[in-house]
Write a protein that holds these residues in place. Structure first.
Motif, short mmCIF file in Angstrom:
data_model
loop_
_atom_site.label_atom_id
_atom_site.label_comp_id
_atom_site.label_asym_id
_atom_site.label_seq_id
_atom_site.Cartn_x
_atom_site.Cartn_y
_atom_site.Cartn_z
N TYR A 1 11.11 -55.41 12.47
CA TYR A 1 10.16 -54.31 12.57
C TYR A 1 10.83 -53.07 13.16
CZ TYR A 1 5.41 -52.44 13.17
OH TYR A 1 4.26 -51.69 13.10
N LEU A 2 11.60 -53.24 14.22
CA LEU A 2 12.29 -52.11 14.84
C LEU A 2 13.40 -51.59 13.92
CD1 LEU A 2 12.62 -50.26 17.25
CD2 LEU A 2 14.02 -52.01 18.36
N THR A 3 14.06 -52.48 13.20
CA THR A 3 15.07 -52.03 12.22
C THR A 3 14.42 -51.14 11.17
OG1 THR A 3 16.35 -54.06 12.53
CG2 THR A 3 16.78 -52.79 10.53
N ALA A 4 13.32 -51.61 10.59
CA ALA A 4 12.63 -50.84 9.56
C ALA A 4 12.15 -49.50 10.10
CB ALA A 4 11.45 -51.64 9.00
N SER A 5 11.68 -49.49 11.34
CA SER A 5 11.17 -48.25 11.93
C SER A 5 12.25 -47.20 12.12
CB SER A 5 10.51 -48.56 13.28
OG SER A 5 9.44 -49.46 13.14
N THR A 6 13.51 -47.64 12.20
CA THR A 6 14.61 -46.73 12.54
C THR A 6 15.47 -46.35 11.33
OG1 THR A 6 14.65 -47.92 14.65
CG2 THR A 6 16.39 -46.35 14.30
N LEU A 7 15.27 -47.03 10.20
CA LEU A 7 16.14 -46.79 9.04
C LEU A 7 16.06 -45.36 8.52
CD1 LEU A 7 15.79 -50.07 6.93
CD2 LEU A 7 17.86 -49.19 8.04
N ASN A 8 14.90 -44.72 8.64
CA ASN A 8 14.79 -43.35 8.10
C ASN A 8 14.83 -42.30 9.19
OD1 ASN A 8 12.30 -43.88 9.17
ND2 ASN A 8 11.12 -43.17 7.40
N ASP A 9 15.51 -42.61 10.28
CA ASP A 9 15.81 -41.60 11.30
C ASP A 9 17.21 -41.05 11.03
OD1 ASP A 9 13.38 -41.51 12.71
OD2 ASP A 9 13.86 -43.36 13.75
N GLY A 10 18.07 -40.97 12.01
CA GLY A 10 19.40 -40.42 11.75
C GLY A 10 20.19 -41.27 10.76
N VAL A 11 20.79 -40.61 9.76
CA VAL A 11 21.59 -41.31 8.74
C VAL A 11 22.81 -40.46 8.39
CG1 VAL A 11 19.57 -42.46 7.75
CG2 VAL A 11 20.34 -40.29 6.78
N GLY A 12 23.93 -41.12 8.15
CA GLY A 12 25.11 -40.39 7.71
C GLY A 12 25.43 -39.23 8.62
N GLU A 13 25.60 -38.05 8.04
CA GLU A 13 25.95 -36.86 8.82
C GLU A 13 24.73 -36.19 9.45
OE1 GLU A 13 26.63 -33.16 6.29
OE2 GLU A 13 26.81 -34.73 4.76
N PHE A 14 23.51 -36.69 9.17
CA PHE A 14 22.29 -36.04 9.63
C PHE A 14 21.71 -36.77 10.85
CE2 PHE A 14 22.34 -35.67 4.92
CZ PHE A 14 22.58 -34.30 4.83
N ALA B 1 22.54 -45.89 8.13
CA ALA B 1 21.64 -45.64 9.26
C ALA B 1 22.44 -45.62 10.56
CB ALA B 1 20.56 -46.71 9.32
N ARG B 2 22.16 -44.64 11.43
CA ARG B 2 22.97 -44.45 12.63
C ARG B 2 22.50 -45.28 13.82
NH1 ARG B 2 24.07 -37.92 12.33
NH2 ARG B 2 24.34 -38.18 14.59
N PHE B 3 21.22 -45.65 13.86
CA PHE B 3 20.67 -46.43 14.98
C PHE B 3 21.09 -45.82 16.32
CE2 PHE B 3 20.96 -49.69 11.55
CZ PHE B 3 19.62 -49.98 11.44
N GLU B 4 20.87 -44.53 16.44
CA GLU B 4 21.22 -43.86 17.68
C GLU B 4 20.26 -44.24 18.79
OE1 GLU B 4 21.46 -39.71 16.71
OE2 GLU B 4 23.58 -39.90 16.15
N VAL B 5 20.74 -44.18 20.02
CA VAL B 5 19.97 -44.64 21.17
C VAL B 5 18.62 -43.93 21.26
CG1 VAL B 5 19.88 -44.74 23.69
CG2 VAL B 5 22.01 -45.29 22.50
N GLY B 6 18.61 -42.61 21.12
CA GLY B 6 17.36 -41.87 21.24
C GLY B 6 16.34 -42.27 20.21
N ASP B 7 16.78 -42.47 18.96
CA ASP B 7 15.87 -42.86 17.89
C ASP B 7 15.33 -44.27 18.13
OD1 ASP B 7 16.41 -40.43 16.63
OD2 ASP B 7 18.11 -41.28 15.52
N VAL B 8 16.22 -45.18 18.50
CA VAL B 8 15.79 -46.56 18.74
C VAL B 8 14.78 -46.61 19.88
CG1 VAL B 8 16.55 -48.85 19.50
CG2 VAL B 8 17.91 -47.57 17.81
N GLU B 9 15.06 -45.90 20.96
CA GLU B 9 14.17 -45.95 22.11
C GLU B 9 12.82 -45.31 21.82
OE1 GLU B 9 14.64 -47.86 24.60
OE2 GLU B 9 16.58 -48.40 23.73
N LEU B 10 12.81 -44.24 21.02
CA LEU B 10 11.54 -43.63 20.66
C LEU B 10 10.69 -44.60 19.84
CD1 LEU B 10 9.63 -41.21 20.52
CD2 LEU B 10 10.92 -40.40 18.53
N ASN B 11 11.31 -45.26 18.87
CA ASN B 11 10.58 -46.24 18.06
C ASN B 11 10.16 -47.44 18.90
OD1 ASN B 11 10.49 -45.44 15.09
ND2 ASN B 11 12.64 -45.07 15.56
N ARG B 12 11.03 -47.88 19.79
CA ARG B 12 10.67 -49.00 20.66
C ARG B 12 9.45 -48.64 21.52
NH1 ARG B 12 14.54 -52.70 22.49
NH2 ARG B 12 16.16 -51.08 22.46
#
Length: 453
Positions: A80-93, A143-154
């Motif tokens: 669930y957390l993986t899916a929630s974060t896949l469309n956050d930071g990706v590649g160079e963005f 997908a970058r799985f950056e700390v800020g994105d993961v924690e916001l989704n968490r």
């Protein structure tokens, strides 16, 4: 051999099946036959395609098998957390830039996870398809799985979980699954728990994505203003860089346990919520269609169902009551719910069980069977009125391995169910006993052991 494995052993090809009614209900196009094409690329990636150029939109739906059942032990909610974060930071963005990129072209890109699958969807105007396809590719492979994105989704998920601790419906449902599938991955909520969600690391998310997002593990549907040749190019471009093979942990088949048991969870709320269910009938079982019709007669959502008529219309015990046949990769269920006044909980539950027992013993009437057949055939077509709904259906048909011609065969399958079939299957489906969970301050219901009826 599954469809993708079979495709990997053969050269690129296309197969088409005509579905006569789809065009009329999908795109307001002329009432001519719309085809579902099986498209397989040189790289062995398969999709089902409905090419409809009347509206300049493209819908892509896909599902990777595995879902929350692949969560590591003690870390429910990983999928669930993986899916929630896949469309956050990706590649160079980074996340902000990527979301602005999507919004600029009105591209809708979403991911979700349930017990059996991690699912995704893409919606775009045809003129923006190249950028949309690239956005999807980056989400799946970079997908970058950056700390800020993961924690916001968490934090958002934890907020949902905290709300669920005071929701009688959520408590009743989860308690039902806890008992029915104790010790099995299906007992774990897909969105995790307050205890498990904080334990999931970024390494867990990356590991999950690597294990589950693979080419041998995906079903894809494409609907809209795009032809087969372009779909082939898109499939290899978007999905071709994924690992060839998934690394799924085996999950055992299971049947619901605790049938005959009632469990009451005390909660100070005005109404009592009742969750009831038992073993179902599998999607590819020869008796499934008869069971589907029987379930519709019992409580399948229509105002004419027996449960609705007896519980709401005649006695006013609940605003609504319904049940469904549910099928998963490793189990099949019959599951329903209602909410009623606390002081009438026992009366409502006894009535539900009486109606279930009566249908099991006597079966439906000929009039009920005919009415259910007509409704199920008509409502199915009306539910295919958008490209999104069709894409979602085509993915599920692939996951259920029902064949590309299922939509064309379905009306005859329904009509072929006889009254004798329905009565026989009613006994099979409804005689197995119920597991019941009740949340609230009910009168006339108490927790029991496993032998209560």
């Amino acid at each position: 051999m599954n469809p993708i494995a079979r495709a990997l052993s053969k050269p690129t090809y296309r197969a088409a099946v005509a579905i006569p009614f789809l065009a009329a209900v999908t795109f307001a196009a002329p009432a001519s036959a719309t085809t579902i094409e099986r498209v397989v690329t040189a790289g062995g990636i398969e999709a089902w395609l409905v090419h409809e150029p009347a509206v300049p939109l493209i819908a892509i739906d896909f599902a990777f098998s595995g879902g929350a059942a692949q969560d590591p032990a003690g870390k429910a909610g990983t999928a669930y957390l993986t899916a929630s974060t896949l469309n956050d930071g990706v590649g160079e963005f980074d996340s902000k830039t990527f979301h602005e990129r999507l919004e600029r072209k009105a591209i809708e890109l979403n991911f979700s996870a349930d017990r059996d699958a991690l699912r995704g969807s893409l919606r775009t105007l045809s003129e923006n398809r190249d950028e949309a396809f690239e956005d999807l590719r980056l989400s799946l492979t970079a997908a970058r799985f950056e700390v800020g994105d993961v924690e916001l989704n968490r934090a958002q998920i934890l907020s949902q979980l905290r709300r669920a601790t005071t929701s009688p419906s959520d408590i009743a449902n989860q308690r039902w699954w806890d008992i029915a599938f104790a010790g099995h991955p299906y007992s774990r909520p897909a969105n995790g728990t307050l205890e498990s969600m904080p334990n999931i690391t970024i390494a867990d998310l990356k590991s999950y994505a690597h294990r589950v997002l693979a080419r041998d593990n995906i079903k894809i549907a494409v609907v809209g203003d795009i032809d087969a040749a372009t779909v082939k190019t898109m499939l290899d471009r978007v999905f071709g860089a994924l690992p060839a093979k998934s690394e799924l942990t085996p999950v055992a088949n299971a049947a619901p346990q605790g049938l005959g048991r009632r469990t009451v969870v005390n909660l100070d709320v005005p109404q009592a919520v009742i969750e009831f269910g038992g073993a179902g009938i599998g999607r590819k079982d020869p008796d499934f269609m008869a069971a589907y019709i029987v379930n519709h007669i019992l409580g399948g959502g229509a105002f004419s169902s027996r449960l609705y008529q007896e519980v709401r219309e005649k006695r006013g015990l609940a605003y609504g009551v319904a049940d469904s046949l549910l099928w998963y990769d490793h189990t099949a269920l019959f599951l329903g719910s209602t909410a009623t006044r606390a002081d009438r909980t026992g009366e409502a539950l006894d009535l539900i069980q009486t109606e279930i027992r009566r249908l099991a013993e006597d079966g439906p009437t000929a009039q009920e069977l005919a009415k259910a057949k007509a409704y199920l055939n008509s409502s199915f077509a009306l539910n295919l009125d958008t490209s999104s709904k069709i894409a979602s259906l085509l993915v599920q048909l692939q996951r259920d391995d029902l064949g590309i011609d299922y939509i064309a065969r379905r009306p005859a399958m329904i009509e072929s169910v006889t009254l004798d079939d329905a009565r026989r299957v009613a006994k099979r489906l409804l005689n197995g006993g119920l597991l019941v969970t009740v949340v609230g301050k009910p009168t006339g219901v108490a927790s029991t052991g496993t032998t209560a009826n």
